[in-house]
Design a protein around this motif. Structure first.
Motif, short mmCIF file in Angstrom:
data_model
loop_
_atom_site.label_atom_id
_atom_site.label_comp_id
_atom_site.label_asym_id
_atom_site.label_seq_id
_atom_site.Cartn_x
_atom_site.Cartn_y
_atom_site.Cartn_z
N SER A 145 40.00 37.70 28.69
CA SER A 145 40.17 36.60 29.65
C SER A 145 39.69 37.01 31.03
CB SER A 145 41.65 36.20 29.73
OG SER A 145 42.12 35.81 28.46
N PRO A 146 39.09 36.07 31.77
CA PRO A 146 38.62 36.37 33.13
C PRO A 146 39.75 36.95 33.98
CG PRO A 146 37.83 34.22 32.44
CD PRO A 146 38.79 34.69 31.38
N GLY A 147 39.43 37.97 34.76
CA GLY A 147 40.40 38.62 35.62
C GLY A 147 41.18 39.73 34.94
N ASN A 148 40.90 40.00 33.66
CA ASN A 148 41.65 41.00 32.91
C ASN A 148 40.81 42.24 32.62
OD1 ASN A 148 44.42 39.88 31.80
ND2 ASN A 148 42.97 38.20 31.82
N ASN A 163 35.67 44.93 31.00
CA ASN A 163 36.21 44.76 32.34
C ASN A 163 35.82 43.38 32.85
OD1 ASN A 163 37.02 44.86 34.97
ND2 ASN A 163 35.75 46.59 35.55
N ALA A 164 36.74 42.43 32.77
CA ALA A 164 36.50 41.07 33.25
C ALA A 164 37.10 40.86 34.63
CB ALA A 164 37.07 40.06 32.24
N THR A 165 37.37 41.96 35.34
CA THR A 165 37.90 41.87 36.70
C THR A 165 36.73 41.77 37.68
OG1 THR A 165 37.86 44.25 37.22
CG2 THR A 165 39.78 43.42 35.99
N GLY A 166 37.04 41.70 38.94
CA GLY A 166 36.01 41.66 39.97
C GLY A 166 35.76 43.02 40.60
N HIS A 167 36.26 44.10 39.99
CA HIS A 167 36.10 45.44 40.55
C HIS A 167 35.92 46.46 39.43
CE1 HIS A 167 40.41 44.73 39.79
NE2 HIS A 167 40.37 45.95 39.31
N ARG A 168 35.38 47.61 39.76
CA ARG A 168 35.24 48.72 38.81
C ARG A 168 36.64 49.22 38.46
NH1 ARG A 168 31.58 52.70 37.05
NH2 ARG A 168 29.88 51.78 38.26
N THR A 174 34.42 51.64 34.27
CA THR A 174 33.55 50.56 33.83
C THR A 174 33.38 49.56 34.97
OG1 THR A 174 34.27 50.81 31.54
CG2 THR A 174 33.23 48.72 32.11
N PRO A 175 32.14 49.21 35.31
CA PRO A 175 31.90 48.23 36.39
C PRO A 175 32.43 46.84 36.02
CG PRO A 175 29.88 49.40 35.81
CD PRO A 175 30.90 49.74 34.76
N ALA A 176 32.66 46.03 37.02
CA ALA A 176 33.11 44.65 36.82
C ALA A 176 32.11 43.90 35.95
CB ALA A 176 33.26 43.95 38.17
N GLY A 177 32.63 43.11 35.03
CA GLY A 177 31.79 42.27 34.19
C GLY A 177 31.04 43.01 33.09
N GLN A 178 31.44 44.24 32.80
CA GLN A 178 30.76 45.02 31.78
C GLN A 178 31.76 45.68 30.84
OE1 GLN A 178 27.69 47.65 33.18
NE2 GLN A 178 27.18 46.28 34.87
N GLY A 179 31.25 46.27 29.79
CA GLY A 179 32.09 46.97 28.83
C GLY A 179 31.23 47.55 27.74
N GLY A 180 31.88 48.05 26.72
CA GLY A 180 31.16 48.61 25.59
C GLY A 180 31.99 49.61 24.84
N ASN A 181 31.33 50.33 23.97
CA ASN A 181 32.00 51.32 23.13
C ASN A 181 32.22 52.61 23.91
OD1 ASN A 181 32.10 49.64 20.87
ND2 ASN A 181 30.07 50.27 20.21
N LEU A 182 33.32 53.29 23.58
CA LEU A 182 33.64 54.59 24.15
C LEU A 182 33.43 55.65 23.08
CD1 LEU A 182 36.98 53.59 25.93
CD2 LEU A 182 34.69 53.70 26.92
N GLN A 183 33.73 56.90 23.40
CA GLN A 183 33.65 57.96 22.39
C GLN A 183 34.60 57.66 21.24
OE1 GLN A 183 34.22 61.56 24.83
NE2 GLN A 183 32.61 62.43 23.55
N GLY A 184 35.76 57.11 21.56
CA GLY A 184 36.71 56.74 20.53
C GLY A 184 37.65 57.84 20.11
N PHE A 223 45.21 53.03 34.14
CA PHE A 223 43.97 52.60 34.78
C PHE A 223 44.26 52.01 36.13
CE2 PHE A 223 45.42 48.90 32.42
CZ PHE A 223 45.28 47.86 33.34
N LYS A 224 43.25 51.99 37.00
CA LYS A 224 43.37 51.42 38.35
C LYS A 224 41.98 51.11 38.87
CE LYS A 224 43.51 55.76 40.92
NZ LYS A 224 44.25 56.57 41.88
N PRO A 225 41.89 50.31 39.96
CA PRO A 225 40.58 50.04 40.55
C PRO A 225 40.01 51.31 41.18
CG PRO A 225 42.28 48.61 41.51
CD PRO A 225 42.95 49.61 40.64
N GLN A 226 38.70 51.37 41.22
CA GLN A 226 38.05 52.52 41.85
C GLN A 226 37.92 52.28 43.32
OE1 GLN A 226 34.29 53.60 40.21
NE2 GLN A 226 34.20 55.47 41.37
#
Length: 129
Positions: A43-46, A88-93, A109-119, A126-129
């Protein structure tokens, strides 16, 4: 002469077809990227974490900008499962850590991005950068 004309026409058609090939491939790649982003239901903002690759499995999401202990309300973290992907659907890293209370930073992870991790680890805070 008809054979030469036919050969020229066929060559031009073949060259034209090859010229459009990369465009189709680029379109397919863009479509695949859009599909990948759509797979991450967040969801946006999450900030969202997932128990499986490509936004699959169990999702935990937070609208809070920071979380000192993700196990407080994330079922798969409570069960000891690792985080395999994030969105990362937030407005910050967002910076994330393998320990509670923002210790042992493992990535961001930058705002508006994401992907796979090492796992092979959990995101425990977590917190904003």
């Amino acid at each position: 002469m008809n054979r030469i004309t036919a050969l020229v026409v066929a060559s031009i058609a073949l060259a034209g077809g090859l010229a459009t090939g990369p465009t189709a491939t680029a379109t397919d790649r863009a479509g695949a990227t859009n599909s990948a982003q759509a797979a991450y239901s967040c969801s946006p903002g999450n900030f969202c974490i997932y128990s499986d690759w490509n936004g699959g499995g169990t999702r935990c999401q937070w609208s809070d900008s920071r979380k000192a202990n993700t196990a407080d309300n994330c079922s798969f973290i409570q069960r000891g499962q690792n985080v395999r992907s994030v969105w990362n659907a937030t407005g910050h890293r967002v910076q994330y850590y393998t320990q509670t209370n923002y210790h042992s930073r493992v990535g961001s992870t930058p705002a508006g991005q994401g992907g796979n991790l090492q796992g092979n680890y959990q995101i425990r805070s977590f917190k904003p950068q």
